[in-house]
Design a protein around this motif. Structure first.
Motif, PDB file in Angstrom:
ATOM      1  N   GLN A   1       0.741  -1.206  -0.087  1.00 41.98           N
ATOM      2  CA  GLN A   1      -0.104  -0.012  -0.009  1.00 41.98           C
ATOM      3  C   GLN A   1       0.805   1.519   0.026  1.00 41.98           C
ATOM      4  OE1 GLN A   1      -2.567   0.363   3.503  1.00 41.98           O
ATOM      5  NE2 GLN A   1      -4.225   1.617   2.290  1.00 41.98           N
ATOM      6  N   VAL A   2       2.059   1.138   0.795  1.00 36.79           N
ATOM      7  CA  VAL A   2       2.792   2.524   0.780  1.00 36.79           C
ATOM      8  C   VAL A   2       3.662   2.537  -0.605  1.00 36.79           C
ATOM      9  CG1 VAL A   2       4.860   3.310   1.816  1.00 36.79           C
ATOM     10  CG2 VAL A   2       3.226   2.244   3.134  1.00 36.79           C
ATOM     11  N   TRP A   3       4.061   1.459  -1.242  1.00 39.86           N
ATOM     12  CA  TRP A   3       4.663   1.681  -2.317  1.00 39.86           C
ATOM     13  C   TRP A   3       3.566   2.313  -3.340  1.00 39.86           C
ATOM     14  CZ3 TRP A   3       9.317   2.582  -2.360  1.00 39.86           C
ATOM     15  CH2 TRP A   3      10.343   2.213  -1.526  1.00 39.86           C
ATOM     16  N   ASP A   4       2.229   1.688  -3.625  1.00 37.60           N
ATOM     17  CA  ASP A   4       1.591   2.202  -4.290  1.00 37.60           C
ATOM     18  C   ASP A   4       1.089   3.473  -4.427  1.00 37.60           C
ATOM     19  OD1 ASP A   4       1.128  -0.319  -5.781  1.00 37.60           O
ATOM     20  OD2 ASP A   4      -0.724  -0.962  -4.633  1.00 37.60           O
ATOM     21  N   ALA A   5       0.958   4.068  -2.927  1.00 36.05           N
ATOM     22  CA  ALA A   5       0.719   5.461  -2.837  1.00 36.05           C
ATOM     23  C   ALA A   5       2.147   6.185  -3.185  1.00 36.05           C
ATOM     24  CB  ALA A   5       0.618   5.766  -1.182  1.00 36.05           C
ATOM     25  N   ILE A   6       3.105   5.736  -2.970  1.00 36.48           N
ATOM     26  CA  ILE A   6       4.200   6.667  -3.448  1.00 36.48           C
ATOM     27  C   ILE A   6       4.307   6.614  -4.910  1.00 36.48           C
ATOM     28  CG2 ILE A   6       6.804   6.183  -3.876  1.00 36.48           C
ATOM     29  CD1 ILE A   6       6.829   5.359  -0.822  1.00 36.48           C
ATOM     30  N   TYR A   7       4.112   5.645  -5.868  1.00 33.54           N
ATOM     31  CA  TYR A   7       4.255   5.540  -7.317  1.00 33.54           C
ATOM     32  C   TYR A   7       2.684   6.458  -7.604  1.00 33.54           C
ATOM     33  CZ  TYR A   7       7.867   2.603  -7.566  1.00 33.54           C
ATOM     34  OH  TYR A   7       9.158   1.864  -7.363  1.00 33.54           O
ATOM     35  N   SER A   8       1.687   6.514  -7.039  1.00 35.22           N
ATOM     36  CA  SER A   8       0.521   7.461  -7.357  1.00 35.22           C
ATOM     37  C   SER A   8       0.837   8.730  -7.432  1.00 35.22           C
ATOM     38  CB  SER A   8      -0.699   7.137  -6.326  1.00 35.22           C
ATOM     39  OG  SER A   8      -0.515   7.772  -5.274  1.00 35.22           O
ATOM     40  N   GLU A   9       2.102   9.060  -6.692  1.00 34.15           N
ATOM     41  CA  GLU A   9       2.091  10.638  -6.737  1.00 34.15           C
ATOM     42  C   GLU A   9       2.757  10.918  -8.169  1.00 34.15           C
ATOM     43  OE1 GLU A   9       1.663  12.914  -4.766  1.00 34.15           O
ATOM     44  OE2 GLU A   9       0.685  11.978  -3.528  1.00 34.15           O
TER      45      GLU A   9
ATOM     46  N   MET B   1      15.127   4.954  -5.943  1.00 34.23           N
ATOM     47  CA  MET B   1      15.058   4.646  -4.333  1.00 34.23           C
ATOM     48  C   MET B   1      14.575   3.326  -4.042  1.00 34.23           C
ATOM     49  SD  MET B   1      13.308   7.079  -1.271  1.00 34.23           S
ATOM     50  CE  MET B   1      11.490   6.586  -1.510  1.00 34.23           C
ATOM     51  N   HIS B   2      13.533   2.974  -4.633  1.00 35.05           N
ATOM     52  CA  HIS B   2      12.819   1.545  -4.307  1.00 35.05           C
ATOM     53  C   HIS B   2      13.868   0.651  -4.664  1.00 35.05           C
ATOM     54  CE1 HIS B   2       8.821  -0.911  -4.895  1.00 35.05           C
ATOM     55  NE2 HIS B   2       9.844  -1.809  -4.260  1.00 35.05           N
ATOM     56  N   ALA B   3      14.608   0.504  -5.817  1.00 33.66           N
ATOM     57  CA  ALA B   3      15.523  -0.416  -6.265  1.00 33.66           C
ATOM     58  C   ALA B   3      16.765  -0.313  -5.304  1.00 33.66           C
ATOM     59  CB  ALA B   3      16.161   0.170  -7.486  1.00 33.66           C
ATOM     60  N   SER B   4      17.291   0.847  -4.747  1.00 33.58           N
ATOM     61  CA  SER B   4      18.204   0.589  -3.579  1.00 33.58           C
ATOM     62  C   SER B   4      17.929   0.396  -2.344  1.00 33.58           C
ATOM     63  CB  SER B   4      18.562   2.136  -3.543  1.00 33.58           C
ATOM     64  OG  SER B   4      19.735   2.360  -2.475  1.00 33.58           O
TER      65      SER B   4
ATOM     66  N   LEU C   1      12.430   4.574   9.447  1.00 37.76           N
ATOM     67  CA  LEU C   1      13.733   5.339   9.679  1.00 37.76           C
ATOM     68  C   LEU C   1      14.594   5.594   8.405  1.00 37.76           C
ATOM     69  CD1 LEU C   1      15.870   6.663  11.265  1.00 37.76           C
ATOM     70  CD2 LEU C   1      16.873   4.286  11.654  1.00 37.76           C
ATOM     71  N   TRP C   2      14.898   4.766   7.598  1.00 31.61           N
ATOM     72  CA  TRP C   2      15.774   4.698   6.250  1.00 31.61           C
ATOM     73  C   TRP C   2      14.935   5.520   5.341  1.00 31.61           C
ATOM     74  CZ3 TRP C   2      20.603   5.182   6.339  1.00 31.61           C
ATOM     75  CH2 TRP C   2      21.510   4.750   7.360  1.00 31.61           C
ATOM     76  N   GLY C   3      13.567   4.977   5.307  1.00 29.10           N
ATOM     77  CA  GLY C   3      12.654   5.567   4.200  1.00 29.10           C
ATOM     78  C   GLY C   3      12.643   7.089   4.313  1.00 29.10           C
ATOM     79  N   LYS C   4      12.657   7.496   5.747  1.00 28.14           N
ATOM     80  CA  LYS C   4      12.508   8.915   5.721  1.00 28.14           C
ATOM     81  C   LYS C   4      13.985   9.760   5.449  1.00 28.14           C
ATOM     82  CE  LYS C   4       9.085   9.841   9.392  1.00 28.14           C
ATOM     83  NZ  LYS C   4       8.705  11.047   9.752  1.00 28.14           N
ATOM     84  N   ILE C   5      15.020   9.035   6.000  1.00 32.04           N
ATOM     85  CA  ILE C   5      16.155   9.596   5.530  1.00 32.04           C
ATOM     86  C   ILE C   5      16.703   9.640   4.305  1.00 32.04           C
ATOM     87  CG2 ILE C   5      18.872   9.239   5.727  1.00 32.04           C
ATOM     88  CD1 ILE C   5      18.121   7.968   8.633  1.00 32.04           C
TER      89      ILE C   5
END
Ligand code: FAD
Length: 455
Positions: free
Chosen positions: A171-179, A257-260, A391-395
């Protein structure tokens, strides 16, 4: 003339994977040294636990694995001096307080928010109130005065496999790509799918069209090399496609970022039968190796952040940025270690040409949209149900936000860009993450070659 424009696929004959791999051989030891051995860059302060997901109820998505947990520094003596000094700097006294945003706006004599003024006795990297500056690509509430936040040692909480996944992560990744669905998108699918929760596969499908076009472009380029009469328009890249440059760049940053993150979790994977942390080749093959576009986007981000660091280089070493150690020797050591990184980042020709963005067609009108969408991604991070991933997502979101701010909101020759301490720490740690992803991809590739040779 041969820069890696935001249009380019990496292996476009100008800047190749090999160029970036070679650069990374020099960058990696220097950036590791910086983020692993200096107090300033190995600690982060943020509000990790007290913020609710602003988009949906995330209570069912919490990760209970021990690997998802983050260890915070709760004792004052465990917190490096420099970060304690930050607390002290908030006290009123001989140090000048930064004026609030409102006051600065009303008084043209006062510097813009975040900039150091002549009469401001601030000795640290710029600290200002917790409101966003108009130029920010991220939501900067983490170090806010209202919510204290937690001190975290990044060394004691490495980014690696946590077991977080399932519906919550999806759900988080979907929401991110929806941007990626810009209001004025010319993508045929975007309008149908709407802004929220655009399926990732659909975004990937759209992007596949972009890559196919890139493939055609690469073929053309090959033909052009054998027949110089075929005209070549610099920086056109995929322009035959109807998607504008800015939207493609947005997608590439997110996908990179997702790939990393995927590379790290595959590289530092928990073998549950032996209890050992080790690389997992199957994980790499299924998530990355089969998707060259994801690898390309990872290298794209590496080039983008390298350019931001090279651009920041001369300024971050200026006396205007100090590192609040209270110890000139330690301050100088930190500065020397930054210099080693920025020197390498600047050792290649300008590998990302940001000057072509937000200039043509609908580009200028997209800039604010682009910024707002990036800020939304930083808000979505509060919906990640695993503390360490959050944490790492935010950083990393903050790191990319800072890189974009340096690239698009600051021209060389100006005064140093006003950056907060968290922005600097996030930027260099994001570079370190990308650097280890690029190195890990090289090692995974070597493992595949070796296996195939032995087969
Ligand atoms: P996911 O990685 O969840 O991907 C979902 C879908 O997105 C895929 O099916 C595919 O269609 C598409 N996709 C995948 N990669 C890309 C790409 N690079 N570009 C474009 N599309 C793509 N797990 C950990 O173990 N450690 C962590 O530190 C960690 N950090 C995370 C941080 C965030 C912000 C989030 C949202 C998740 C994090 N996770 C972490 C979880 C991890 O990213 C995966 O979601 C999880 O491992 C499940 O993987 P999956 O195979 O279902 O696909």
């Amino acid at each position: 003339t041969c820069t890696f424009s935001p249009n380019a696929i990496i292996d476009d004959g100008c800047v190749s994977y090999a160029t970036l791999d070679r650069l990374n051989v020099k960058v990696k030891p220097a950036i590791d040294e910086l983020v692993q051995t200096t107090d300033f860059f190995s600690h982060y302060r943020l509000n990790l636990f007290n913020k609710k997901c602003p988009f949906w109820n995330d209570e069912d998505g919490m990760c209970g694995n021990i690997a998802c947990a983050v260890e915070t520094l709760d004792n004052e003596e465990d917190i490096p001096e420099i970060w304690r000094a930050h607390e002290l700097s908030k006290l009123e006294g001989p140090r000048a307080k930064h004026p609030g945003k409102q006051e600065q706006r009303q008084n043209p004599e006062r510097p813009l928010q975040g900039e150091l003024g002549e009469d401001v006795g601030e000795s640290c990297v710029v600290e200002y109130d917790d409101e966003c500056d108009d130029r920010d690509y991220c939501v900067w509430d983490d170090e806010g005065a209202t919510s204290k936040g937690d001190y975290i040692s990044l060394l004691r909480n490495p980014e690696r496999f946590t077991g977080y996944g399932g519906q919550s992560a999806k759900q988080v990744w979907d929401a991110i790509y929806s941007e990626n669905c810009f209001k004025k998108s010319s993508f045929p699918k975007s309008a149908d799918l709407g802004v929220s929760h655009r399926p990732t596969e659909a975004a990937a499908l759209d992007f596949k069209q972009v890559l196919d076009t890139a493939g055609r472009q690469a073929q053309l380029e090959q033909q052009r090399q054998s027949n110089p009469n075929i005209p070549f328009v610099a920086n056109t890249g995929y322009e035959v496609d109807d998607e504008c440059l800015e939207k493609r760049v947005f997608y590439r940053v997110v996908s990179g970022m997702h790939a990393s993150i995927s590379v790290h979790l595959c590289w530092d994977f928990l073998n549950q039968s032996t209890g050992e942390w080790q690389p997992n080749l199957d994980c790499y093959e299924s998530r990355l190796h089969k998707f060259p576009d994801r690898i390309s986007n990872l290298y794209f981000n590496y080039a983008l952040v390298t350019r931001a660091i090279a651009k920041l280089g001369p300024y971050v070493l200026s006396p205007q940025y100090t590192f609040c150690t209270g110890d000139p020797l330690q301050d100088q050591e930190t500065r020397d270690k930054i210099a080693a990184v920025t020197k390498h980042a600047a050792s290649v020709p300008q590998i990302f040409d940001e000057s072509v963005m937000f200039v043509n067609g609908e580009g200028p009108s997209l800039k604010e949209d682009f910024r707002n969408r990036f800020r939304n991604i930083s808000r979505v991070m509060d919906c990640v149900g695993c503390d360490k991933c959050r944490l790492w997502g935010k950083i990393q979101t903050s790191g990319y936000g800072t890189a974009l701010k340096i690239l698009f909101e600051f021209n060389e020759g100006q005064k140093p860009p006003p950056l907060k301490r968290t922005e600097l720490v996030a930027l260099f740690n994001t570079y370190a993450r990308l650097s280890s992803s690029v190195a890990a991809v090289g090692r995974f590739r070597a493992m595949i070659d070796m296996r195939d040779k032995m087969a």
